[in-house]
Design a protein around this motif. Sequence first.
Motif, PDB file in Angstrom:
ATOM      1  N   GLY A 176       0.783  -1.221   0.000  1.00 21.96           N
ATOM      2  CA  GLY A 176       0.000   0.000   0.000  1.00 21.96           C
ATOM      3  C   GLY A 176       0.814   1.269   0.000  1.00 21.96           C
ATOM      4  N   LYS A 177       2.119   1.151  -0.190  1.00 21.83           N
ATOM      5  CA  LYS A 177       2.978   2.332  -0.198  1.00 21.83           C
ATOM      6  C   LYS A 177       3.641   2.481  -1.560  1.00 21.83           C
ATOM      7  N   VAL A 178       3.846   3.697  -1.979  1.00 25.55           N
ATOM      8  CA  VAL A 178       4.481   3.987  -3.263  1.00 25.55           C
ATOM      9  C   VAL A 178       5.983   4.161  -3.059  1.00 25.55           C
ATOM     10  N   TYR A 179       6.787   3.543  -3.935  1.00 28.59           N
ATOM     11  CA  TYR A 179       8.231   3.780  -3.922  1.00 28.59           C
ATOM     12  C   TYR A 179       8.512   4.994  -4.798  1.00 28.59           C
ATOM     13  N   ARG A 180       8.819   6.101  -4.162  1.00 32.48           N
ATOM     14  CA  ARG A 180       9.024   7.350  -4.889  1.00 32.48           C
ATOM     15  C   ARG A 180      10.437   7.406  -5.462  1.00 32.48           C
ATOM     16  N   PRO A 218      -3.592   7.452  -3.915  1.00 34.44           N
ATOM     17  CA  PRO A 218      -4.779   6.857  -4.525  1.00 34.44           C
ATOM     18  C   PRO A 218      -4.585   5.385  -4.799  1.00 34.44           C
ATOM     19  N   GLU A 219      -5.694   4.651  -4.779  1.00 34.53           N
ATOM     20  CA  GLU A 219      -5.650   3.205  -4.912  1.00 34.53           C
ATOM     21  C   GLU A 219      -4.960   2.767  -6.198  1.00 34.53           C
ATOM     22  N   ALA A 220      -5.070   3.573  -7.243  1.00 35.64           N
ATOM     23  CA  ALA A 220      -4.488   3.195  -8.537  1.00 35.64           C
ATOM     24  C   ALA A 220      -2.978   3.048  -8.464  1.00 35.64           C
ATOM     25  N   PHE A 221      -2.360   3.652  -7.431  1.00 39.76           N
ATOM     26  CA  PHE A 221      -0.913   3.598  -7.333  1.00 39.76           C
ATOM     27  C   PHE A 221      -0.437   2.465  -6.440  1.00 39.76           C
ATOM     28  N   HIS A 222      -1.329   1.730  -5.810  1.00 38.45           N
ATOM     29  CA  HIS A 222      -0.944   0.741  -4.811  1.00 38.45           C
ATOM     30  C   HIS A 222      -0.586  -0.597  -5.460  1.00 38.45           C
ATOM     31  N   HIS A 223       0.596  -0.649  -6.034  1.00 37.47           N
ATOM     32  CA  HIS A 223       1.087  -1.896  -6.610  1.00 37.47           C
ATOM     33  C   HIS A 223       2.476  -2.146  -6.056  1.00 37.47           C
ATOM     34  N   ASP A 224       2.610  -3.176  -5.213  1.00 36.06           N
ATOM     35  CA  ASP A 224       3.880  -3.434  -4.549  1.00 36.06           C
ATOM     36  C   ASP A 224       5.008  -3.729  -5.531  1.00 36.06           C
ATOM     37  N   SER A 225       4.677  -4.352  -6.635  1.00 32.46           N
ATOM     38  CA  SER A 225       5.725  -4.825  -7.530  1.00 32.46           C
ATOM     39  C   SER A 225       6.194  -3.779  -8.523  1.00 32.46           C
ATOM     40  N   ILE A 226       5.572  -2.585  -8.500  1.00 32.75           N
ATOM     41  CA  ILE A 226       5.914  -1.565  -9.484  1.00 32.75           C
ATOM     42  C   ILE A 226       6.539  -0.373  -8.783  1.00 32.75           C
ATOM     43  N   LEU A 227       7.656   0.118  -9.292  1.00 23.66           N
ATOM     44  CA  LEU A 227       8.269   1.330  -8.760  1.00 23.66           C
ATOM     45  C   LEU A 227       7.635   2.508  -9.473  1.00 23.66           C
ATOM     46  N   GLN A 228       6.889   3.319  -8.718  1.00 32.45           N
ATOM     47  CA  GLN A 228       6.189   4.441  -9.326  1.00 32.45           C
ATOM     48  C   GLN A 228       7.026   5.699  -9.266  1.00 32.45           C
ATOM     49  N   ALA A 229       7.036   6.443 -10.320  1.00 28.85           N
ATOM     50  CA  ALA A 229       7.722   7.736 -10.323  1.00 28.85           C
ATOM     51  C   ALA A 229       6.775   8.815  -9.821  1.00 28.85           C
ATOM     52  N   ASP A 230       7.361   9.912  -9.326  1.00 29.29           N
ATOM     53  CA  ASP A 230       6.536  11.042  -8.934  1.00 29.29           C
ATOM     54  C   ASP A 230       5.840  11.611 -10.162  1.00 29.29           C
ATOM     55  N   PRO A 231       4.644  12.163  -9.998  1.00 28.55           N
ATOM     56  CA  PRO A 231       3.980  12.791 -11.147  1.00 28.55           C
ATOM     57  C   PRO A 231       4.802  13.970 -11.639  1.00 28.55           C
ATOM     58  N   PRO A 232       4.704  14.290 -12.930  1.00 25.54           N
ATOM     59  CA  PRO A 232       5.484  15.407 -13.473  1.00 25.54           C
ATOM     60  C   PRO A 232       5.188  16.695 -12.726  1.00 25.54           C
ATOM     61  N   MET A 233       6.227  17.496 -12.549  1.00 21.47           N
ATOM     62  CA  MET A 233       6.049  18.779 -11.886  1.00 21.47           C
ATOM     63  C   MET A 233       5.320  19.731 -12.822  1.00 21.47           C
ATOM     64  N   GLU A 234       4.555  20.626 -12.230  1.00 20.70           N
ATOM     65  CA  GLU A 234       3.850  21.610 -13.036  1.00 20.70           C
ATOM     66  C   GLU A 234       4.835  22.604 -13.633  1.00 20.70           C
ATOM     67  N   SER A 235       4.497  23.129 -14.747  1.00 24.51           N
ATOM     68  CA  SER A 235       5.383  24.093 -15.396  1.00 24.51           C
ATOM     69  C   SER A 235       5.357  25.415 -14.653  1.00 24.51           C
ATOM     70  N   VAL A 236       6.315  26.242 -14.974  1.00 23.18           N
ATOM     71  CA  VAL A 236       6.427  27.519 -14.296  1.00 23.18           C
ATOM     72  C   VAL A 236       5.192  28.391 -14.516  1.00 23.18           C
ATOM     73  N   ASP A 237       4.575  28.255 -15.683  1.00 25.69           N
ATOM     74  CA  ASP A 237       3.429  29.116 -15.978  1.00 25.69           C
ATOM     75  C   ASP A 237       2.185  28.734 -15.195  1.00 25.69           C
ATOM     76  N   SER A 238       2.126  27.485 -14.725  1.00 24.89           N
ATOM     77  CA  SER A 238       0.913  27.033 -14.044  1.00 24.89           C
ATOM     78  C   SER A 238       0.971  27.218 -12.548  1.00 24.89           C
ATOM     79  N   ILE A 239       2.073  27.724 -12.038  1.00 16.99           N
ATOM     80  CA  ILE A 239       2.222  27.910 -10.596  1.00 16.99           C
ATOM     81  C   ILE A 239       1.943  29.359 -10.242  1.00 16.99           C
ATOM     82  N   PRO A 240       1.012  29.588  -9.339  1.00 22.35           N
ATOM     83  CA  PRO A 240       0.749  30.975  -8.922  1.00 22.35           C
ATOM     84  C   PRO A 240       1.991  31.597  -8.317  1.00 22.35           C
ATOM     85  N   ARG A 241       2.286  32.795  -8.694  1.00 20.69           N
ATOM     86  CA  ARG A 241       3.458  33.482  -8.144  1.00 20.69           C
ATOM     87  C   ARG A 241       3.057  34.270  -6.920  1.00 20.69           C
ATOM     88  N   SER A 242       3.937  34.240  -5.936  1.00 23.64           N
ATOM     89  CA  SER A 242       3.653  34.986  -4.704  1.00 23.64           C
ATOM     90  C   SER A 242       4.325  36.344  -4.762  1.00 23.64           C
TER      91      SER A 242
END
Length: 533
Positions: free
Chosen positions: A207-211, A509-533
Motif C-alpha cells: 500500500g505504499k508507493v516507492y518514490r 490513490p488506490e491506482a498507485f498501490h502496486h507493490d511490484s511496481i516502482l512508481q515515479a513522482d507525477p510530473p512537476m507543473e510548469s512555471v506558468d501554471s504555478i501561482p506566483r507569490s
Amino acid sequence: MLGEMWTLRGRYKILHLTWFAFFLTFVVWFNLAPLATQVQADFGLEVGQIRTLAICNVALTVPARIIIGMLLDKYGPRITYTLLLMYAAIPCIIFATAQNFNQLLISRLALGIVGAGFVIGIRMVAEWFPPKEIGLAEGIYGGWGNFGSAAAAFTLPAIAGWLAFGAINPQTGEALLNWRVCIAGTGIIAALYGIFYFFNVQDHPPGKVYRKPKNARGIEVTTPKDFWFLLLMNIPLSGILMVLAWRLKKLGLYDVNTLYIVWTFLVGLYLFQAYNCWVANKDLMTGKKRYPADDRYNFSQVAILELTYFVNFGSELAVVSMLPAFFEGTFTLSPAQAGMIASTYAFMNLMSRPGGGLISDKLGSRKNTMGVLTLGMGIGYLFMGSMNNNSWLPLAVILTMGCSFFVQAGEGSTFAIVPLIKRRITGQIAGNVGAYGNVGAVAYLTIFSLLPEWLGGGAKPTPEIIGQANTAFFQLMGIAAVVVAFLCWFFLKEPKGSFAEHHEGEEEPEAFHHDSILQADPPMESVDSIPRS
C-alpha cells in the motif's frame, strides 16, 4: 519499537535482514586487514606495498557511494543490494587467486565498491519505518552492520588458521593462515546471502508507493541557487581522489607523468558529474520548471549533513586506523594489549549508533540532537589530545569510550535526518553524505601520515615528535567537530514531519498501490501554471 524488534515479522524482519547484508559487506570490505601480515609474507611485499593495498581498498568507495545512490533511487534497494552482494564474490576470488602484486592491487580497488553497500539499506529502512522511529531503526542498521569490520578482525585469522589444518611455517615457527580460501569464502557467502535477500525482502510495505526521481543521473535540486551550491559541494568528492592519487605517487606506485594523467581524468570525472547534475536539473535552470513551495527543500541541509558525516564517520575510520599504535607508543603496551584496548572504540558501535538514533527520536528535536552530539565529539577529541605517557591508563580508556559514544551516536543522528530531507532522492542524498564520510577518512589519514614529517622538519620522527603529532591530530579533529556543531545549531533546520506517525506515501490513490511496481513522482507543473507569490 524495542519490544517488537525481535518478532522478526514485517518491518522488523526487513530491518534484520538488511543490517546483516550491510554486516557482510563490511566483513568483505575489511577482510584484508586481519590477514595482511600473511599476505605480505607470502608475496614478499614491502611495508609501502601493503599500505598501498589498504589505501586502494577505500579509493573507489567515494564515487561508488554516489553511483550506488543513483541506482538505488532508480531500481530500488532489493535489486541493488542483491547485485552488490553477488558482485562481492568477484574481487574476493580475484584477490584470493592473485599471483602478483598488480593483481592484488586491482582486486582491492574493485573491492572498494563493496564499501558502498551502506547507502542501500538507509533507503530500505526508511521505506519501512515511520519518521518517529527512523532514528533508532537507522541506528541499528548502521551500528550493527558496521560491526562487520570488528567481526572480520576477530574471526578471520582463526578461520584462516583452521583452514590451514595446523600447518607451521618452518622458517618462523608460526602457524600458517590459509588466507586465500578465507577471503574467497567471505565473497562467496556474501553472494549466496544476496540471493537469499532477493527472495525475502520487498522494497516497501504493502500500500505504499516507492518514490523515485524523474532523472537519477544527478541530485535533483529545487532552486537555481541550490544547483550552484551542489556543484560546489561536489568538488571535494573528486578533490580527495586527487589527494589519494598524489599519496600513491609518493609511495612510488607510479611516476609524476602518470599522476598528471590521473588528475586529468579526475577533473574530467567532476565535469561529467556536473553535466549529469545539469541534465537532472535542466528544466529548472532554463526556467521551464518551478517547484511549488511544498515540494522544495534546501540543499544547504544536505551540505551540513555531509559535513557532520565528514567529522564523525571520517574521524572514526581514521582513529580506528591509528589508535592501537597510539596506545602502544603512549602507554608502553604490547601490541596485543594495545589492540584490545583500542577495540573498545569500535565495539561501542553496537550501542552508540542506535543510541544516537534513539536520542534523536525521543528528544523532539533532531537538529539540537545533532548539534549536541557533534559538540560532545569535539570536546572528547580535544581531551584525547591531552593524553600522554603520564596519563592514568584506565581514565584514558574511559575517555576513549566516551568520545567514541559521541562520534558514533552522531553518525546515528546524521542518518536519522537523511531520509527525511527529500524521500524520492534519499538514495542519492545518502550516497553523497556517505561519500563525505570517506572523504573525511582520507583527509584525516593523509594529514595524520604527514604530521610527523611536518613537525619534525623532514627528519626521522622521534618519539617526542610522534607524541606532538598525535596531540595535533586529535586537536584538529576536535576543532573541526566544534565548528560543524555550531553550523548545525545556526543553519540546520528541523525536517518537516520529523516525528510523523505514518510513512510518506501510504495514503496515495488506490491506482498507485502496486507493490511490484516502482512508481515515479507525477510530473512537476510548469512555471506558468504555478501561482506566483
